[in-house]
Design an enzyme around this catalytic site. Structure first.
Site, PDB file in Angstrom:
ATOM      1  N   HIS A 379      39.310  44.700   1.216  1.00 49.38           N
ATOM      2  CA  HIS A 379      39.582  43.519   0.392  1.00 49.38           C
ATOM      3  C   HIS A 379      38.369  42.882  -0.276  1.00 49.38           C
ATOM      4  O   HIS A 379      38.519  42.068  -1.193  1.00 49.38           O
ATOM      5  CB  HIS A 379      40.271  42.460   1.254  1.00 49.38           C
ATOM      6  CG  HIS A 379      41.306  41.679   0.518  1.00 49.38           C
ATOM      7  ND1 HIS A 379      41.121  41.178  -0.756  1.00 49.38           N
ATOM      8  CD2 HIS A 379      42.550  41.304   0.866  1.00 49.38           C
ATOM      9  CE1 HIS A 379      42.205  40.525  -1.139  1.00 49.38           C
ATOM     10  NE2 HIS A 379      43.087  40.591  -0.172  1.00 49.38           N
ATOM     11  N   TYR A 491      48.723  28.648   3.556  1.00 53.82           N
ATOM     12  CA  TYR A 491      47.968  29.296   2.468  1.00 53.82           C
ATOM     13  C   TYR A 491      48.904  30.207   1.686  1.00 53.82           C
ATOM     14  O   TYR A 491      49.623  31.016   2.252  1.00 53.82           O
ATOM     15  CB  TYR A 491      46.832  30.124   3.083  1.00 53.82           C
ATOM     16  CG  TYR A 491      45.946  30.845   2.095  1.00 53.82           C
ATOM     17  CD1 TYR A 491      44.655  30.395   1.843  1.00 53.82           C
ATOM     18  CD2 TYR A 491      46.376  31.988   1.428  1.00 53.82           C
ATOM     19  CE1 TYR A 491      43.816  31.059   0.945  1.00 53.82           C
ATOM     20  CE2 TYR A 491      45.551  32.658   0.535  1.00 53.82           C
ATOM     21  CZ  TYR A 491      44.279  32.188   0.303  1.00 53.82           C
ATOM     22  OH  TYR A 491      43.464  32.847  -0.582  1.00 53.82           O
ATOM     23  N   SER A 493      48.233  32.584  -1.852  1.00 46.94           N
ATOM     24  CA  SER A 493      47.200  32.956  -2.805  1.00 46.94           C
ATOM     25  C   SER A 493      47.759  33.015  -4.221  1.00 46.94           C
ATOM     26  O   SER A 493      48.888  33.414  -4.449  1.00 46.94           O
ATOM     27  CB  SER A 493      46.612  34.315  -2.434  1.00 46.94           C
ATOM     28  OG  SER A 493      45.559  34.649  -3.302  1.00 46.94           O
TER      29      SER A 493
END
Length: 667
Positions: A379, A491, A493
């Site tokens: 990532h 969270y 994204s």
């Protein structure tokens, strides 16, 4: 259907969210193939791949006051009154003292680096300096749908077709003829040949602004260069990303063994598909038992530990072997197993058995014995935009323009397959066994569960007037509230690829609106709300979520700005303002619900692990015919199957409301 992590686009891990499918499917946007070499390319865009790159707008630095206001608004949802008052005082002190100076210096530094964004280096460093193992903590996976032709759903045939399609993608990209990523707000106006011809005439330094007049928004493609011949190399303190475009071979892993063979000839052309197929077949026929020394397990180690082991491997004479692995175009991991259960598939694709995946490779294609395929990716180098583009192109090309078929003859014993062997002393053999035990214990600590839900679809939700993503996020908030009667740091994204070198911004779905809706649906200590009241609460959540998403996509969230200020203070001042030492700043960044979605007809399932030991990793998607959730957790801290039950109940209740009926309250 499901997605990943960003995933873990994950996030810690950066997970990702796309604005919508990014590429055009207009056939006449490409020139027809005109020579034999065109067989090496997906298409020939009349617009160069990098045509808009020079003129992309730069990621804005938000106003300090706006960022701090949004930060406190988000903190309000997860803190007690006393905690909030304390944090508000700290924030106000920061705004009056250190904040303005830090903001001024961040803006000045940004002006000195106009070739990039203010978040690019800190974000790369965040990944590369992390010493945590990348498996589970960072690498996500996305799984392909089956080949629509059952006779092609075969490990050898599908591997070969996907290898060739991957090489075509790489060559199209490097020839600068891959269609640029563009978000078309009004496709009928801009997603056509006329638009492309006009854009071609505009100099690259102004091209973005020409597209903007058509309400077409070109996206950053700077991450694509790291897709191929790329790897993350462990170094003490901070890892390194390395790309070697000269290498012409690919890496194949099977049963913990390593093989390489050339897929490009001396002129850089793709090797004949029949030869590639024969090479893969030879590896599949290797009767070697599973390796008792699966060196790839070291890539799942703590990064400093792996760095020290790599140094030792090099000292034992393995440098050339490591170079062949590092420089390979990409990795193909062949698995003999044929899992059908979604949870078993998730485990195979997310982490697999010890030593079956070289997790440092930027791109690994994993293929099961029954032809199920996925991408597992490192990532640090980039986010989901580039991976999803690759994913979609390879699926389409490999299924619609197959180069090998069930009738394709397989040659025997091709000469260019090389099996790699590592030289190990007793110390490294002992280290391997320790790493295998650690790997197995860690993977066994992870729990996985999956949901397929068919009551309503994306079209149904849109018709109701609600955002599909907002509904999914409300279902996640409501599920957690049912389990624990809490609202926690969440969270989601969002890509900021609309800006030069943009990465991601955080959407914070835990809002005052979701908190109120959860209480109305779940709590029993107040009068039962009407159907209209429940629906209005849902619509308020949708409206708020839409606002958060737009702000994040335009670089107007608060998370990356605060991260940039914090990093600047650490690097230049050597100390942090009280705001970043506030336990409640740590609390809001201790993500309990890490969520991510990517929608594509090519994706079957995707996922990632939680980013905290007491959190959930929630990959989800809402498609035309189904909803999918892929949930991971570390019991006993969290209960993935229990969460799935609560998600199901939440979806059921909201469906009843959208149908004009009152949901049944749980006893």
């Amino acid at each position: 259907m499901l997605k990943l992590h960003s995933l873990k686009y994950c996030v810690g891990n950066s997970h990702f969210r796309l604005l919508q499918p990014l590429t055009s499917s207009v056939d006449n946007a490409f020139k027809s193939y005109s020579s034999a070499s065109d067989r090496d390319f997906l298409h020939r865009s009349i617009l160069p791949t990098d045509h808009f790159q020079a003129s992309l707008p730069r990621l804005p630095i938000p106003q300090l006051e706006d960022t701090l206001h949004k930060y406190l608004e988000c903190q309000r949802q997860i803190l007690t009154d006393d905690e909030y008052d304390q944090t508000a005082d700290i924030v106000n002190n920061f705004k009056a003292n250190e904040g303005p100076d830090l903001q001024k210096r961040l803006i000045a530094k940004d002006k000195q680096n106009k070739h990039t964004s203010y978040i690019t280096k800190p974000w790369f460093d965040m990944y590369l300096k992390s010493r945590s193992p990348i498996v589970l903590n960072y690498n996500p996976f996305m799984s392909f749908q089956d080949d629509p032709r059952p006779e092609y759903q075969n490990q050898l045939i599908r591997s070969t077709n996907m290898i060739v399609s991957s090489l075509k993608f790489m060559k199209t990209l490097r020839a600068n003829i891959l269609e640029p990523d563009i978000y078309h707000l009004f496709p009928a106006k801009s997603d056509n040949m006329r638009f492309r011809k006009i854009m071609r005439m505009i100099p690259s330094s102004f091209a973005f602004y020409g597209a903007y007049l058509y309400k077409a928004f070109p996206l950053d493609m700077s991450q694509y260069k790291n897709l191929f011949n790329s790897t993350r190399i462990p170094r003490r303190g901070k890892d390194e990303l390395v790309v070697n475009k000269e290498a012409k071979h690919m890496l194949v892993m099977r049963n913990g063994h390593f093989y390489v063979f050339d897929v490009l000839d001396s002129d850089g052309h793709v090797i004949e598909p029949g030869v590639i197929m024969s090479c893969v077949n030879q590896i599949m026929k290797d009767q070697s038992p599973p390796s008792t020394e699966p060196v790839a397990v070291f890539t799942a180690e703590d990064r400093d530990v792996w760095a020290s082991y790599r140094e030792k491997l090099i000292s034992l004479g393995n440098e050339e072997t490591l170079k062949l692995i590092d420089s390979a175009v990409f990795a193909l991991c062949l698995e003999d197993g044929k899992p059908t259960d979604p949870n078993a598939i998730t485990r195979m694709f997310l982490h697999g058995e010890a030593g079956r995946i070289w997790f440092d490779k930027s791109l690994s294609l994993i293929m099961t014995g029954s032809g199920n395929a996925c991408v597992n990716f490192e990532h640090a180098w980039g986010d989901g935009v580039a991976v999803l583009r690759y994913f979609n192109e390879v699926f389409d090309d490999s299924t619609m323009k197959s180069v090998v078929h069930p009738s394709t003859p397989v040659q025997d014993n091709p000469a260019n397959v090389k099996k790699l062997e590592f030289k190990l002393d007793q110390e490294m053999k002992d280290n391997l066994q320790k790493s295998v035990k650690k790997f197995n214990a860690t993977m066994q600590s992870l729990d996985v569960d999956h949901l397929e839900y068919y009551k309503y679809t994306k079209k149904y939700v849109k018709k109701s007037g609600m955002s599909p993503d907002a509904l999914m996020q409300l279902a996640i908030q409501m599920a957690y509230y049912r389990q624990y009667k809490q609202t926690v740091a969440t969270y989601e994204s969002c890509s900021t690829a609309a800006f030069k070198h943009g990465r991601t911004e955080t959407i914070r779905p835990a809002t005052a609106e979701t908190k109120r809706a959860c209480a109305l649906f779940v709590d029993k200590n107040h009068p039962e709300p009407s159907v209209e009241e429940l629906k209005n609460a849902m619509m308020a959540c949708s409206k708020k979520h839409g606002s958060l998403t737009r702000n994040a996509a335009m670089g107007k969230g608060f998370d990356r700005h605060l991260f940039g200020l914090k990093t600047l203070a650490e690097e230049e001042d050597g100390k942090l303002p009280q705001m970043f030492r506030d336990p409640n700043y740590q609390k809001i960044n201790h993500i309990i619900l890490s969520t991510s979605t990517v929608s594509s007809p090519a994706i079957l399932i995707g996922g990632f692990a939680p980013v905290t030991q007491n959190g959930y990793g929630v990959g989800y998607s809402i498609e035309e015919s189904r909803i999918g959730f892929n949930v991971t957790s570390y019991p006993p801290a969290r209960d993935a199957p229990g969460f799935i039950e609560c998600v199901t109940k939440s979806l059921d209740d909201m469906y009843e409301v959208l149908e004009g009926r009152h949901p049944k309250r749980s006893k």
